[in-house]
Design a protein around this motif. Structure first.
Motif, PDB file in Angstrom:
ATOM      1  N   PRO A  32      12.770  14.719 -11.578  1.00  0.00           N
ATOM      2  CA  PRO A  32      11.707  14.648 -12.295  1.00  0.00           C
ATOM      3  C   PRO A  32      11.348  13.247 -12.389  1.00  0.00           C
ATOM      4  N   LEU A  33      10.144  12.658 -12.194  1.00  0.00           N
ATOM      5  CA  LEU A  33      10.029  11.481 -12.303  1.00  0.00           C
ATOM      6  C   LEU A  33       9.533  10.776 -13.597  1.00  0.00           C
ATOM      7  N   THR A  34      10.272   9.880 -14.106  1.00  0.00           N
ATOM      8  CA  THR A  34       9.801   8.991 -15.025  1.00  0.00           C
ATOM      9  C   THR A  34       8.149   8.630 -14.939  1.00  0.00           C
ATOM     10  N   ALA A  35       7.279   8.724 -15.788  1.00  0.00           N
ATOM     11  CA  ALA A  35       5.987   8.298 -15.488  1.00  0.00           C
ATOM     12  C   ALA A  35       5.127   7.811 -16.396  1.00  0.00           C
ATOM     13  N   VAL A  83       1.177  12.010  -6.399  1.00  0.00           N
ATOM     14  CA  VAL A  83       1.433  12.566  -4.839  1.00  0.00           C
ATOM     15  C   VAL A  83       2.114  11.608  -3.759  1.00  0.00           C
ATOM     16  N   GLU A  84       1.791  10.376  -3.858  1.00  0.00           N
ATOM     17  CA  GLU A  84       2.360   9.132  -3.097  1.00  0.00           C
ATOM     18  C   GLU A  84       3.602   9.093  -3.732  1.00  0.00           C
ATOM     19  N   ALA A  85       3.986   9.045  -4.831  1.00  0.00           N
ATOM     20  CA  ALA A  85       5.068   8.707  -5.664  1.00  0.00           C
ATOM     21  C   ALA A  85       6.346   9.887  -4.925  1.00  0.00           C
ATOM     22  N   VAL A 114      12.768   5.079 -10.100  1.00  0.00           N
ATOM     23  CA  VAL A 114      11.396   5.142  -9.926  1.00  0.00           C
ATOM     24  C   VAL A 114      10.388   5.588 -11.054  1.00  0.00           C
ATOM     25  N   VAL A 115       9.216   4.738 -11.227  1.00  0.00           N
ATOM     26  CA  VAL A 115       8.297   5.315 -12.230  1.00  0.00           C
ATOM     27  C   VAL A 115       7.105   5.622 -11.546  1.00  0.00           C
ATOM     28  N   ALA A 116       6.674   6.697 -11.758  1.00  0.00           N
ATOM     29  CA  ALA A 116       5.333   7.068 -11.225  1.00  0.00           C
ATOM     30  C   ALA A 116       4.078   6.612 -12.230  1.00  0.00           C
ATOM     31  N   TYR A 117       2.917   6.723 -11.602  1.00  0.00           N
ATOM     32  CA  TYR A 117       1.789   6.259 -12.292  1.00  0.00           C
ATOM     33  C   TYR A 117       0.632   7.310 -12.186  1.00  0.00           C
ATOM     34  N   LEU A 156       0.751  -1.116  -0.099  1.00  0.00           N
ATOM     35  CA  LEU A 156       0.019  -0.065  -0.090  1.00  0.00           C
ATOM     36  C   LEU A 156       0.927   1.320  -0.064  1.00  0.00           C
ATOM     37  N   SER A 157       0.470   2.304  -0.811  1.00  0.00           N
ATOM     38  CA  SER A 157       1.434   3.383  -0.942  1.00  0.00           C
ATOM     39  C   SER A 157       1.179   4.459   0.328  1.00  0.00           C
TER      40      SER A 157
END
Length: 355
Positions: A308-311, A272-274, A294-297, A237-238
């Motif tokens: 900056p997040l890869t997403a 936001v959680e990422a 890290v990859v955000a969704y 759970l994030s």
């Protein structure tokens, strides 16, 4: 033999006049010409005042009859119902609004509070006020909440399109139009990207309080289980409030799990959680991306992270536009259920690197 330009354009006018809004890609397939050719034709027809252009859509000059919707109450309006504090869906709302207003329809936005069953009294009220159609994204924090809404939504009595929701096959809503992102493909984009960089120990930290979250978790598990090169994987759970209610899975120390299990790649839902979990990693001495990619969704604010997040970005605005087009089709008398899935895209930024 190639069809003369004037004949092709008359066919375009005939299709649009008979069906209402039509996607340019669909016209190209039907006319057996390129999308570029159809776009050129539509541009010429629009300049001549014979059609109207939209986002990948050509529409008749006369909009769907709005029945002279009055400014007071909700009579004659198309209602959009979305959950409170759900930034992800607001882009879809903007996409839908553009299409509906261009078609001459008034749009009324309604925000459902974070209470189980909040959508039903809102829908009852706006239908009593005379709404002509409904675009709705129920919160559905749990599968049980989703099932509880099927019957009454199916009896809404006005053209309805589910936005970023895909009801269970065979349910009362199976015959209701729906548009959503292909979250299985979105999960695959993230996993394939991490695997291509050499990551073999991957963790998903995700919410579990929406249909999107549940679809993403199921997709991730199925994808990594089928990849023999994955040495270790897990789902957590994030955030403490990211479950459907009391009794949700406990939230383990994320950074501790990453370190103890030797995780080198993570997929984090949502943005936001990422950003918060990346901060948690850094505070525990785990560098991003040097120690953990890290990859955000969602990709609403992922690009504002440091780094900056890869997403993975679901096509949020396009989901709204297509949903509105389906609703216009229903308002114009169109039949046949449409269940549309649109593919997300991966944007590579500074939070992923090879191991």
């Amino acid at each position: 033999m190639r069809e003369p330009t004037d004949v092709r354009r008359r066919r375009i006018l005939g299709v649009v006049g008979a069906r209402g809004p039509v996607r340019v890609t669909d016209l190209a397939a039907e006319l057996e010409v390129s999308v570029v050719t159809v776009r050129r034709d539509v541009e010429e027809l629009a300049q001549a005042g014979q059609v109207r252009r939209g986002h990948g859509v050509v529409r008749p000059v006369a909009p769907v009859d709005p029945k002279a919707a009055p400014p007071a109450s909700g009579e004659g309006a198309v209602a959009l119902v979305v959950p409170e504090r759900h930034t992800y869906l607001y882009e879809a709302v903007h996409g839908a609004r553009e299409v509906l207003e261009e078609a001459g329809l008034r749009v009324a936005l309604h925000i459902a509070p974070q209470v189980v069953g909040a959508e039903r009294p809102i829908v009852d009220r706006i239908l009593a006020d005379g709404a002509r159609g409904l675009l709705i994204a129920p919160r559905w924090r749990s599968a049980e909440a989703e099932e509880a809404d099927y019957a009454w939504l199916a009896r809404a009595g006005v053209p309805t399109v589910l936005v970023e929701r895909r009801p269970r096959r065979g349910s009362a809503l199976h015959a209701v139009d729906s548009v959503c992102s292909d979250h299985w493909y979105g999960a695959q984009l993230a996993v394939e990207h991490l695997l291509s960089l050499g990551h073999r120990r991957i963790l998903l930290a995700a919410r579990d309080d929406s249909p999107t979250a549940r679809a993403l978790r199921a997709a991730f598990a199925g994808i990594v289980e089928a990849r023999p090169e994955v040495e270790d994987w897990g789902v957590v759970l994030s955030a403490p409030d990211a479950g459907p209610g009391p009794g949700a899975e406990p939230v383990a120390d994320f950074a501790e799990q990453v370190r103890d299990r030797g995780i080198t790649g993570v997929l984090l839902h949502g943005d936001v959680e990422a950003l918060m979990l990346v901060q948690n990693l850094v505070e525990h001495g785990i560098r991003v991306p040097e120690d953990c990619s890290v990859v955000a969704y969602d990709d609403v604010v992922a690009g504002l992270g440091s780094p900056p997040l890869t997403a993975v970005a679901p096509p949020k605005a396009e989901v709204g536009r297509v949903a509105a087009e389906l609703l216009l089709r229903r308002l114009a008398g169109g039949t046949g259920t449409r269940r549309v899935e649109l593919s997300p895209e991966l944007t590579v930024r500074g939070s992923t690197m090879s191991v």
